[in-house]
Design a protein around this motif. Sequence first.
Motif, PDB file in Angstrom:
ATOM      1  N   HIS A  45       0.842  -1.194   0.000  1.00 12.13           N
ATOM      2  CA  HIS A  45       0.000   0.000   0.000  1.00 12.13           C
ATOM      3  C   HIS A  45       0.884   1.253   0.000  1.00 12.13           C
ATOM      4  CE1 HIS A  45      -2.208  -3.237   2.009  1.00 12.13           C
ATOM      5  NE2 HIS A  45      -3.356  -2.611   1.790  1.00 12.13           N
ATOM      6  N   GLY A  46       0.456   2.261  -0.702  1.00 11.86           N
ATOM      7  CA  GLY A  46       1.198   3.518  -0.668  1.00 11.86           C
ATOM      8  C   GLY A  46       1.254   4.093   0.731  1.00 11.86           C
ATOM      9  N   TYR A  47       0.125   3.987   1.471  1.00 15.44           N
ATOM     10  CA  TYR A  47       0.088   4.552   2.817  1.00 15.44           C
ATOM     11  C   TYR A  47       0.884   3.711   3.808  1.00 15.44           C
ATOM     12  CZ  TYR A  47      -3.378   7.468   0.633  1.00 15.44           C
ATOM     13  OH  TYR A  47      -3.995   8.342  -0.211  1.00 15.44           O
ATOM     14  N   LEU A  48       1.091   2.440   3.483  1.00 11.47           N
ATOM     15  CA  LEU A  48       2.006   1.634   4.276  1.00 11.47           C
ATOM     16  C   LEU A  48       3.418   2.186   4.146  1.00 11.47           C
ATOM     17  CD1 LEU A  48       2.996  -0.857   5.848  1.00 11.47           C
ATOM     18  CD2 LEU A  48       2.936  -2.135   3.708  1.00 11.47           C
ATOM     19  N   LEU A  49       3.796   2.541   2.922  1.00 13.08           N
ATOM     20  CA  LEU A  49       5.136   3.106   2.699  1.00 13.08           C
ATOM     21  C   LEU A  49       5.306   4.413   3.465  1.00 13.08           C
ATOM     22  CD1 LEU A  49       5.514   2.482  -1.144  1.00 13.08           C
ATOM     23  CD2 LEU A  49       6.233   1.023   0.745  1.00 13.08           C
ATOM     24  N   LEU A  50       4.264   5.270   3.459  1.00 13.51           N
ATOM     25  CA  LEU A  50       4.362   6.536   4.197  1.00 13.51           C
ATOM     26  C   LEU A  50       4.511   6.274   5.694  1.00 13.51           C
ATOM     27  CD1 LEU A  50       1.650   8.798   2.495  1.00 13.51           C
ATOM     28  CD2 LEU A  50       4.059   8.554   1.927  1.00 13.51           C
ATOM     29  N   SER A  51       3.775   5.299   6.197  1.00 15.60           N
ATOM     30  CA  SER A  51       3.855   4.987   7.620  1.00 15.60           C
ATOM     31  C   SER A  51       5.241   4.458   7.987  1.00 15.60           C
ATOM     32  CB  SER A  51       2.790   3.953   7.984  1.00 15.60           C
ATOM     33  OG  SER A  51       1.490   4.444   7.718  1.00 15.60           O
ATOM     34  N   PHE A  52       5.768   3.581   7.154  1.00 14.54           N
ATOM     35  CA  PHE A  52       7.107   3.061   7.427  1.00 14.54           C
ATOM     36  C   PHE A  52       8.159   4.150   7.273  1.00 14.54           C
ATOM     37  CE2 PHE A  52       6.402  -1.784   6.550  1.00 14.54           C
ATOM     38  CZ  PHE A  52       5.645  -1.852   7.710  1.00 14.54           C
ATOM     39  N   ALA A  53       7.956   5.063   6.321  1.00 13.65           N
ATOM     40  CA  ALA A  53       8.899   6.171   6.152  1.00 13.65           C
ATOM     41  C   ALA A  53       8.959   7.002   7.424  1.00 13.65           C
ATOM     42  CB  ALA A  53       8.486   7.032   4.966  1.00 13.65           C
ATOM     43  N   ALA A  54       7.789   7.320   7.993  1.00 13.23           N
ATOM     44  CA  ALA A  54       7.767   8.083   9.240  1.00 13.23           C
ATOM     45  C   ALA A  54       8.503   7.336  10.340  1.00 13.23           C
ATOM     46  CB  ALA A  54       6.335   8.371   9.656  1.00 13.23           C
TER      47      ALA A  54
END
Length: 671
Positions: free
Chosen positions: A586-595
Amino acid sequence: MAVQRVESFVAGTWLQPGAEARPIASAVTGEMIAEAGGAALDAAAMLDFAKSRGGPALRAMTFHQRAAMLKALALFLSERKQALYDISFTTGATQSDHLFDIDGGIGTLFVYASKGRRDLPDDHVFLDGGLERFGREGRFLGQHVCTPLQGVAVHINAFNFPVWGMLEKLAPSLLAGVPAIVKPATTTCYVTELAVRMMLDSGLLPEGALQFVAGGIGDLLDHLGAQDVVGFTGSAVTARTLRGHGGLLDNAVRFMAEQDSLNASILGPDVGPGTAEFDLFVKEVVREMTVKAGQKCTAIRRILAPAETVSAVIDAVSARLSKTVIGDPRDENTRMGSLVSEEQKRDVLEKAALIGAEAERVYGTDELPMGGKGGFVAPMLFHCADPDGAARVHDTEAFGPVSTVMGYRDLDHAVALANRGGGSLVTSLVTRDGDVARTVVLGAGAWHGRIYVNNADSMTEATGHGAPMPHMVHGGPGRAGGGEELGGVRGVLHYMQRTAVQGSPDILTAVGGRWVPGAAEVEGPAHPFTRKYGELPIGETIHTKAREITMEDIEHFAHFTGDTFYAHMDEAAAKRNPFFPGRVAHGYLLLSFAAGLFVEPNEGPVLANTGLDNLRFMKPVQAGDRIAVRLTVKAKTPRSQDYGEVRWHVTLTDQDGETVAEYELLTMNAF
């Protein structure tokens, strides 16, 4: 009663009017109350004072500092506006009229102060638009930048709004960093003079930022050059004369005109008597006929209604006009004061007679209110039975409480009649039908600077047909002058030069004060989230360690969030999608992991994450891929005395060094 001698403020000195000063009469009594003009103006000294003192001082300030100056001016004037009210009554304006002129002008200062803080950087350069790449690797780029003109703004204003007319031009020019010479219409210049004295006495303006001319401007236009701007509001005749001035043409002086306008209001075909929209339409028409006694460049001059409702409109408008109390503007029972002068009264009556040759007067008499003294005129409503065959109703503006009703056959006919005005500042439409609104905008948009659509859903918050808002463009094509004022930041840019700057990422970062991808990165002494706003330099960067994305991560995120979209859960279906090689994260999974990779979790100067901008997913990520983050300080903007906004450039890359996602993170950081 002593006659006031209205002075000019020239090159730091107040000048008395000369021997050929023009007398100014009270609009209420017709008695002489002031005189202005006739002083010998040294145009070269005025321009030098503005350009050698005012301009450099303003340009040394950032947008935010100039915005703070505007806010302080607005507060200063607000505390003293009663004196402006008191002197404005002799212009024929009522207390409610003062809200449009004085409070409206001060409100414009407040809006531009807010716009400066919210929409402009705490810097001297404004970046207009995004970066342009000229090569594959991004080593040579282009950026449009705007910087203040190094000249002066000459503001020539009309008689009807002696305060708002000045401040709506002054606010964007000062915010841009350009000093101004203000020249109001002589008839009401004594009101403008008081406002100018207040602003100068406040001590808030740099020396040379503001000068004031009462009366004629002499040969000032002969001395203007390519860095100067002329902003004009008034008649088309005067605008034509100014526009054709040889010096302005030879030196390509920027010229903005806002002039005569045969504004229209359209009653939608879906609206009939007895509805809230019909009552709203009538109320708007009468208000625009009577506020400032119809002396508004945005007033409704032509009333367009379906042919079958014309009689009902005439009856309803007439009934409401009959309740309008005309009299001394100081009387709290008065709803309409006088025109600004006896000269203006004569002009309105002459123009009304021209309209009357093509249209029947259905409300109003020849009898003048208040025994004919001063500038008092009663409202006049006309009905034109043949708007297609008429000419004067579409080209004659009686600048007073005069309006003409005409019927239309269908919506296309209504649009055609509205456009017959040859260009207006505003056309309004009362309708509940979205298709009607779209048809009018598509058919009339090219001829009108603003289209104001209102109905029962919006009327409690609507600003009014005739109220230009600082946030929106004020101006119009053709007869309306072809100029443009206000419009938020758009108004500021009229006093700035747009320049295309080309160079490397490092050069554009230095010029624009905003980090450009590819520019040098700065390594900080500690994690940037542990350091205060003022300790973070533009370009400071951290590179995180990598994290592997597993199928367990993808499935857990899908079930935990409820996002079980097939591209994340069904291998065969995902492969049939042209964008994916199979199941992807998921794109939002990537954002969460980036944070999780870049956040420093302990309490510190980072107060809040307030959002993200410009998010893009460039490459799908599958189980087994590893992502890492580059976090860079891109830009900084103060937001209060305690904290500022930090804009971070965030890039996610995979194990091959290819970008998989990119966005800008916004945080509020303590000072």
